[in-house]
Design a protein around this motif. Structure first.
Motif, mmCIF file in Angstrom:
data_model
loop_
_atom_site.group_PDB
_atom_site.id
_atom_site.type_symbol
_atom_site.label_atom_id
_atom_site.label_comp_id
_atom_site.label_asym_id
_atom_site.label_seq_id
_atom_site.Cartn_x
_atom_site.Cartn_y
_atom_site.Cartn_z
ATOM 1 N N ALA A 169 35.604 -5.584 30.401
ATOM 2 C CA ALA A 169 36.327 -4.492 31.049
ATOM 3 C C ALA A 169 37.842 -4.657 30.858
ATOM 4 N N GLY A 170 38.249 -5.545 29.950
ATOM 5 C CA GLY A 170 39.674 -5.750 29.675
ATOM 6 C C GLY A 170 40.409 -6.479 30.785
ATOM 7 N N LEU A 171 39.688 -7.366 31.481
ATOM 8 C CA LEU A 171 40.275 -8.083 32.624
ATOM 9 C C LEU A 171 40.107 -9.591 32.482
ATOM 10 N N LEU A 172 41.100 -10.319 32.979
ATOM 11 C CA LEU A 172 41.009 -11.779 33.025
ATOM 12 C C LEU A 172 40.619 -12.194 34.435
ATOM 13 N N PHE A 193 32.018 -11.068 46.926
ATOM 14 C CA PHE A 193 32.858 -11.207 45.726
ATOM 15 C C PHE A 193 33.522 -9.855 45.527
ATOM 16 N N THR A 194 34.808 -9.797 45.857
ATOM 17 C CA THR A 194 35.595 -8.555 45.725
ATOM 18 C C THR A 194 37.014 -8.959 45.306
ATOM 19 N N PRO A 195 37.857 -7.977 44.992
ATOM 20 C CA PRO A 195 39.249 -8.327 44.637
ATOM 21 C C PRO A 195 40.044 -8.903 45.817
ATOM 22 N N ASP A 196 39.456 -8.938 47.028
ATOM 23 C CA ASP A 196 40.090 -9.628 48.160
ATOM 24 C C ASP A 196 40.024 -11.147 47.986
ATOM 25 N N GLY A 197 39.028 -11.623 47.243
ATOM 26 C CA GLY A 197 38.805 -13.078 47.164
ATOM 27 C C GLY A 197 38.830 -13.620 45.751
ATOM 28 N N CYS A 198 39.469 -12.864 44.846
ATOM 29 C CA CYS A 198 39.620 -13.378 43.478
ATOM 30 C C CYS A 198 40.936 -12.857 42.905
ATOM 31 N N ARG A 199 41.318 -13.360 41.745
ATOM 32 C CA ARG A 199 42.470 -12.790 41.033
ATOM 33 C C ARG A 199 41.983 -12.201 39.717
ATOM 34 N N LEU A 200 42.393 -10.969 39.470
ATOM 35 C CA LEU A 200 42.028 -10.261 38.239
ATOM 36 C C LEU A 200 43.304 -9.688 37.630
ATOM 37 N N TRP A 201 43.545 -10.026 36.347
ATOM 38 C CA TRP A 201 44.729 -9.487 35.664
ATOM 39 C C TRP A 201 44.274 -8.611 34.506
ATOM 40 N N ASP A 202 45.039 -7.561 34.225
ATOM 41 C CA ASP A 202 44.798 -6.793 33.011
ATOM 42 C C ASP A 202 45.005 -7.743 31.826
ATOM 43 N N ALA A 203 44.048 -7.735 30.888
ATOM 44 C CA ALA A 203 44.084 -8.715 29.791
ATOM 45 C C ALA A 203 45.286 -8.509 28.874
ATOM 46 N N GLY A 220 49.963 -0.141 45.897
ATOM 47 C CA GLY A 220 48.832 0.287 45.056
ATOM 48 C C GLY A 220 47.652 -0.667 45.114
ATOM 49 N N VAL A 221 47.382 -1.230 46.292
ATOM 50 C CA VAL A 221 46.338 -2.258 46.416
ATOM 51 C C VAL A 221 44.953 -1.658 46.150
ATOM 52 N N VAL A 222 44.582 -0.663 46.950
ATOM 53 C CA VAL A 222 43.227 -0.100 46.802
ATOM 54 C C VAL A 222 43.102 0.626 45.465
ATOM 55 N N GLU A 223 44.193 1.241 45.017
ATOM 56 C CA GLU A 223 44.176 1.908 43.704
ATOM 57 C C GLU A 223 43.836 0.887 42.600
ATOM 58 N N ALA A 224 44.355 -0.312 42.715
ATOM 59 C CA ALA A 224 44.053 -1.358 41.716
ATOM 60 C C ALA A 224 42.582 -1.760 41.795
ATOM 61 N N TYR A 225 42.047 -1.920 43.024
ATOM 62 C CA TYR A 225 40.634 -2.280 43.188
ATOM 63 C C TYR A 225 39.754 -1.177 42.568
ATOM 64 N N GLU A 226 40.173 0.092 42.791
ATOM 65 C CA GLU A 226 39.400 1.227 42.256
ATOM 66 C C GLU A 226 39.460 1.261 40.731
ATOM 67 N N GLU A 227 40.589 0.864 40.179
ATOM 68 C CA GLU A 227 40.723 0.807 38.712
ATOM 69 C C GLU A 227 39.762 -0.248 38.137
ATOM 70 N N VAL A 228 39.676 -1.393 38.805
ATOM 71 C CA VAL A 228 38.733 -2.432 38.353
ATOM 72 C C VAL A 228 37.307 -1.899 38.444
ATOM 73 N N ALA A 229 36.984 -1.250 39.577
ATOM 74 C CA ALA A 229 35.629 -0.692 39.767
ATOM 75 C C ALA A 229 35.325 0.328 38.675
ATOM 76 N N ARG A 230 36.296 1.178 38.370
ATOM 77 C CA ARG A 230 36.099 2.207 37.335
ATOM 78 C C ARG A 230 35.796 1.550 35.986
ATOM 79 N N ARG A 231 36.554 0.496 35.656
ATOM 80 C CA ARG A 231 36.344 -0.179 34.363
ATOM 81 C C ARG A 231 34.978 -0.843 34.283
ATOM 82 N N LEU A 232 34.450 -1.273 35.456
ATOM 83 C CA LEU A 232 33.131 -1.934 35.472
ATOM 84 C C LEU A 232 32.000 -0.906 35.546
ATOM 85 N N GLY A 233 32.364 0.364 35.735
ATOM 86 C CA GLY A 233 31.342 1.417 35.836
ATOM 87 C C GLY A 233 30.682 1.486 37.202
#
Ligand code: ADP
Ligand code: TMP
Ligand code: ASP
Length: 237
Positions: A169-172, A193-203, A220-233
């Motif tokens: 999904a283009g994430l580290l 396991f959510t973006p509250d308890g991990c670190r995810l960076w755009d690759a 843009g906290v929730v917007e970032a979580y939603e972007e990760v969710a969108r990339r994961l489908g």
């Protein structure tokens, strides 16, 4: 599944008993905390996003053969899980340096850690979740030697599954925290396991797409979580 009484209300989730003594309902609230509860806020949609994010990840892990407490999604903000006797321990794996590792060791953020670093922390907000090792866990009976080995093995197994999933999904997957608990003599992955308890960076850009946006006041906290969710489908409401 009938919801009964509130068992525990934590910083971000509320735990309810049910008519089944072996099942709990976890409610993912919009409450967000950082620095062991020192910084607090309500973030619209976060409970729903994290509930669905967690369900998706737990199902991916289960499909990969990692036993978890997750049973089913109950509503936008609630899930049914097995009732575990939680160990008071947090297991962290780090693929890249960030956060408390950088503060503790004075190393630059973003260095590749090969092999990845494993750390145990004591789950204790009043003490700010101190770093502990196998000897502390054994001396204070927080888990058995077998459970220590099992937690390490399962936490690295999660890394194998999720590093690849996020990479596609283009994430580290920089680092993450897991909690385990006992259920009928077995150790299962619990909590979330959510973006509250991990670190995810755009690759590509290394933009932060996790709770560091809240900790560091980036917005843009929730917007970032939603972007990760969108990339994961992951389908969100
Ligand atoms: P905290 O307690 O750190 O403030 P939360 O607000 O996320 O965290 O609260 C959820 C609590 O529920 C945590 O303490 C976690 O250890 C516990 N928990 C998570 N999954 C289970 C489970 N399957 N069975 C029993 N307790 C659980
Ligand atoms: P740290 O850099 O603050 O030690 O955190 C490492 C990772 O574990 C990071 O993704 C955040 C997560 N974490 C929690 O979610 N809660 C905790 O209490 C701790 C210690 C870490
Ligand atoms: N999870 C802890 C808290 O909510 C630590 C953190 O995320 O900074 O306060």
């Amino acid at each position: 599944m009938q919801k009964q009484q509130e068992l525990y209300s934590g910083k971000a989730k509320t735990v309810f008993t049910t008519d089944d003594p072996n099942r709990l309902i976890l409610e993912f609230r919009n409450d967000t905390s950082a620095f062991d509860g020192e910084k607090l806020a309500q973030l619209e949609r976060k409970g729903m996003v994290n509930n669905k994010f967690n369900a998706f990840i737990m199902q991916q892990l289960q499909q990969a053969g990692i036993a978890t407490h997750f049973e089913s999604l109950l509503s936008d903000q609630e899930s049914v899980v097995k009732k575990l006797a939680m160990l008071p321990i947090e297991c962290v794996v780090r693929n890249l340096s960030a956060g408390s590792l950088c503060r503790r060791l004075g190393v630059e953020e973003g260095q590749l850690l090969n092999p990845p670093v494993f750390e145990f922390f004591l789950k204790n907000d009043a003490l700010h979740d101190p770093l502990i090792n196998d000897y502390h866990i054994l001396a204070f009976n927080w888990a058995t030697a077998g459970e220590i080995e099992h937690m390490k093995q399962l936490t690295f197994a999660v890394n194998d599954v999720l590093k690849q999933l996020f990479e596609q999904a283009g994430l580290l997957l920089v680092d993450y925290k897991l909690e385990f608990g006992r259920f009928e003599g077995e150790l299962l992955l619990g909590d979330e396991f959510t973006p509250d308890g991990c670190r995810l960076w755009d690759a590509e850009t290394r933009d932060k797409l996790d709770k560091d946006r809240f900790r560091q006041g980036l917005g843009g906290v929730v917007e970032a979580y939603e972007e990760v969710a969108r990339r994961l489908g992951i389908a969100l409401a």
